[in-house]
Design an enzyme around this catalytic site. Structure first.
Site, mmCIF file in Angstrom:
data_model
loop_
_atom_site.group_PDB
_atom_site.id
_atom_site.type_symbol
_atom_site.label_atom_id
_atom_site.label_comp_id
_atom_site.label_asym_id
_atom_site.label_seq_id
_atom_site.Cartn_x
_atom_site.Cartn_y
_atom_site.Cartn_z
ATOM 1 N N HIS A 1 -25.125 22.973 44.094
ATOM 2 C CA HIS A 1 -24.305 21.615 44.586
ATOM 3 C C HIS A 1 -25.319 20.494 44.874
ATOM 4 O O HIS A 1 -25.677 20.217 45.945
ATOM 5 C CB HIS A 1 -23.812 22.098 45.894
ATOM 6 N N GLN B 1 -24.264 17.343 46.627
ATOM 7 C CA GLN B 1 -24.144 17.203 48.047
ATOM 8 C C GLN B 1 -25.818 17.053 48.833
ATOM 9 O O GLN B 1 -26.023 16.502 49.659
ATOM 10 C CB GLN B 1 -23.824 18.622 48.452
ATOM 11 N N CYS C 1 -22.222 20.358 55.249
ATOM 12 C CA CYS C 1 -21.486 19.929 53.879
ATOM 13 C C CYS C 1 -20.167 19.564 53.978
ATOM 14 O O CYS C 1 -19.653 19.022 53.561
ATOM 15 C CB CYS C 1 -22.044 20.583 52.636
#
Ligand code: CP
Ligand code: NVA
Length: 301
Positions: free
Chosen positions: A129, A132, A260
């Site tokens: 990710h 993020q 997150c």
């Protein structure tokens, strides 16, 4: 930088360049200064999984940059009915100026980049990710004034977030410690990557050991998107891997907590710890917007 497929592909200079640009775009936005750096450009956003933050921040970000974003659900695209990614990539390259994709297999993102001819941005896969974690690094630097030399800790599942945090943290000169059950360690490719950073990385089964002297503690859900059927089994496996007051007592005073989101209070994080660190956690969510605008400008301008 042509694409953002995973942080492993980025040099530390490229990551720092994105963080610096993100800070600038954030300051301009707060000052009401327009920055139409992608005027006339269109980003396609393919979603094969759910999203709140990624979808809204990319779409809003493109608008703020003077461009346009198209939400493309795999439920509606022919890709959801089996059209090969090689063909989808070549078709969309004829219409769009960039693609952001959230999907399951990292290979699908890599194939879009291989067969298409426009920039591809990874909006989350089972492997990583990166968007993020760029927002996370931006938030830590904003609060602590630096990254290199800080102790980053991650507690929980060795999932996409763990994989990207390890790579991003080490590339920024941070010490990274991860606590997870043996069966849920980070990806073997990421574990191999950490060998390039002797003395900078620790992977343990003991949360208290990982949290010792931490400057920032991260956690994430125990069951990620696509793992819903494993929920009960994972709740048992991760029972001792909660970010709570006792764990924070092992960290540095002033230790940040990041998540997150979405968060499951009472599972990977307690309500009291989450709310005590809500300001930092929602700064982190906000910074998705600024960090991703910096990514889009870097790869699409
Ligand atoms: N953190 C994150 O990616 O959130 P969404 O799943 O809501 O996009
Ligand atoms: N690990 C989580 C992150 C969600 C943003 C998932 O993949 O579902």
């Amino acid at each position: 930088m042509k694409h953002l497929l995973k942080l492993m592909d980025c040099t530390p200079e490229e990551i720092l360049g994105i963080l610096d640009l993100a800070d600038r775009l954030k300051a301009e936005r707060k000052a009401g200064v327009a920055h139409p750096l992608l005027a006339g450009k269109t980003l396609g956003m393919i979603f094969e999984k759910s999203s709140t933050r990624t979808r809204v921040s990319f779409e809003t970000g493109m608008y703020q940059l003077g461009g346009h974003a198209l939400f493309l659900s795999s439920r509606d695209l022919q890709i959801g009915r089996g059209e090969p990614v090689q063909d989808t990539a070549r078709v969309l390259s004829r219409y769009l100026d960039g693609i952001m994709i959230r999907t399951f297999a990292q290979e699908e993102v890599e194939n879009l980049a291989r067969y298409g001819s426009i920039p591809i941005v990874n909006g989350l896969t089972d492997f990583c990710h990166p968007c993020q974690v760029l927002a996370d690094l931006m938030t830590i630097r904003e609060h602590k004034g630096k990254l290199a030399g800080l102790n980053m800790c991650y507690i929980g599942d060795g999932n996409n977030m763990a994989n990207s945090l390890i790579v991003g943290g080490l590339k920024m000169g941070m010490h990274v410690s991860v606590a997870c059950p043996k069966a849920y360690r980070p990806d073997p490719k990421v574990m191999a990557f950490t060998e390039e950073y002797p003395g900078m990385f620790l992977c343990t089964e003991l949360p208290m050991e990982a949290a010792k002297d931490a400057d920032v503690i991260f956690t994430d859900v125990w069951a990620s998107m696509g793992q819903e059927a494993e929920k009960a089994e994972r709740e048992r496996a991760f029972a001792g891997y909660q970010v709570n007051a006792a764990l924070l007592a092992a960290a540095h005073p002033g230790c940040m907590v990041q998540h997150c989101l979405p968060a499951h209070r009472g599972e990977e994080i307690t309500e009291d710890v989450f709310e005590a660190h809500a300001a930092e956690i929602f700064d982190e969510a906000e910074n998705r917007l600024h960090a991703q605008k910096a990514v889009l400008v870097t790869v699409m301008k």
